[in-house]
Design a protein around this motif. Structure first.
Motif, PDB file in Angstrom:
ATOM      1  N   ALA A  91      -8.707 -12.380  -2.537  1.00 46.85           N
ATOM      2  CA  ALA A  91      -9.557 -11.619  -1.622  1.00 46.85           C
ATOM      3  C   ALA A  91      -9.667 -10.165  -2.076  1.00 46.85           C
ATOM      4  O   ALA A  91      -8.666  -9.529  -2.378  1.00 46.85           O
ATOM      5  N   THR A  92     -10.880  -9.671  -2.144  1.00 41.41           N
ATOM      6  CA  THR A  92     -11.052  -8.257  -2.473  1.00 41.41           C
ATOM      7  C   THR A  92     -11.201  -7.414  -1.211  1.00 41.41           C
ATOM      8  O   THR A  92     -11.123  -6.209  -1.270  1.00 41.41           O
ATOM      9  N   VAL A  93     -11.443  -8.087  -0.079  1.00 42.08           N
ATOM     10  CA  VAL A  93     -11.534  -7.349   1.183  1.00 42.08           C
ATOM     11  C   VAL A  93     -10.295  -7.637   2.027  1.00 42.08           C
ATOM     12  O   VAL A  93      -9.943  -8.793   2.264  1.00 42.08           O
ATOM     13  N   LYS A  94      -9.620  -6.580   2.428  1.00 39.13           N
ATOM     14  CA  LYS A  94      -8.431  -6.712   3.265  1.00 39.13           C
ATOM     15  C   LYS A  94      -8.816  -6.504   4.724  1.00 39.13           C
ATOM     16  O   LYS A  94      -9.718  -5.733   5.036  1.00 39.13           O
ATOM     17  N   VAL A  95      -8.114  -7.204   5.595  1.00 35.96           N
ATOM     18  CA  VAL A  95      -8.342  -7.080   7.030  1.00 35.96           C
ATOM     19  C   VAL A  95      -7.081  -6.491   7.647  1.00 35.96           C
ATOM     20  O   VAL A  95      -5.977  -6.925   7.344  1.00 35.96           O
ATOM     21  N   SER A  96      -7.242  -5.469   8.488  1.00 40.15           N
ATOM     22  CA  SER A  96      -6.066  -4.897   9.142  1.00 40.15           C
ATOM     23  C   SER A  96      -6.404  -4.452  10.559  1.00 40.15           C
ATOM     24  O   SER A  96      -7.579  -4.363  10.940  1.00 40.15           O
ATOM     25  N   ASP A  97      -5.356  -4.179  11.322  1.00 37.43           N
ATOM     26  CA  ASP A  97      -5.471  -3.616  12.672  1.00 37.43           C
ATOM     27  C   ASP A  97      -6.405  -4.414  13.568  1.00 37.43           C
ATOM     28  O   ASP A  97      -7.227  -3.845  14.285  1.00 37.43           O
TER      29      ASP A  97
END
Ligand SMILES: [Cu+2]
Length: 159
Positions: free
Chosen positions: A27-33
């Motif tokens: 994955a090049t896009v990270k998901v957070s919060d």
């Protein structure tokens, strides 16, 4: 005999294609919060989170899947002066090397038909689906309508 050979020729590229699809790219896009605003009654809940594209190309968020809701849609709140409305989006593009926030008043997940009532303080797993084929799992904390993790801090509600 020629027929068999022709069928093989068709089948082989298909196999190669499915192998590529099976090996999910990093994955090049990270998901957070990630968090979910629990709303009373039948009011749809909003889902909010941060995305960070660490790659060299734009990547689209195509959708989010979750077992906790019957429907999870990409929405955007658009306001012009005094009025605001929500529009449904097929995808949201995260530019290369850039962050993108889903936050109240802008992009959000519209979560409808909860399988069971949301519990403030619990967390809900979601899978984010991107146009580069990546599937990113994230855990989203359920907060109350004012965006807090618990009732503590609300006047008259603590202790
Ligand atoms: Cu909405």
């Amino acid at each position: 005999m020629t027929r068999i050979i022709r069928n093989l020729a068709v089948a082989l590229p298909l196999c190669a294609a499915s192998l590529v699809a099976f090996a999910a790219p990093a994955a090049t896009v990270k998901v957070s919060d990630c968090w979910i605003r629990s709303m009373p009654g039948d009011v749809p809940s909003g889902g909010y989170f941060k995305l960070m594209n660490t790659g060299d190309k734009p990547v689209d968020l195509d959708g989010v899947s979750t077992k906790a809701f019957g429907m999870a849609m990409l929405h955007q709140t658009q306001s012009n002066g005094s009025t605001s409305k929500m529009v449904m989006l097929d995808k949201v593009t995260v530019p290369a090397h850039a962050p993108l926030a889903f936050a109240p008043g802008g992009y959000h997940l519209m979560l409808e038909q909860p399988v069971k009532p949301l519990k403030v303080g619990s967390s809900i797993p979601m899978t984010f689906e991107f146009s580069d084929g990546a599937r990113v799992d994230a855990t989203c904390a359920v907060r109350n309508a004012s965006g807090m993790a618990s009732m503590q801090g609300m006047s008259g509600m603590s202790n």
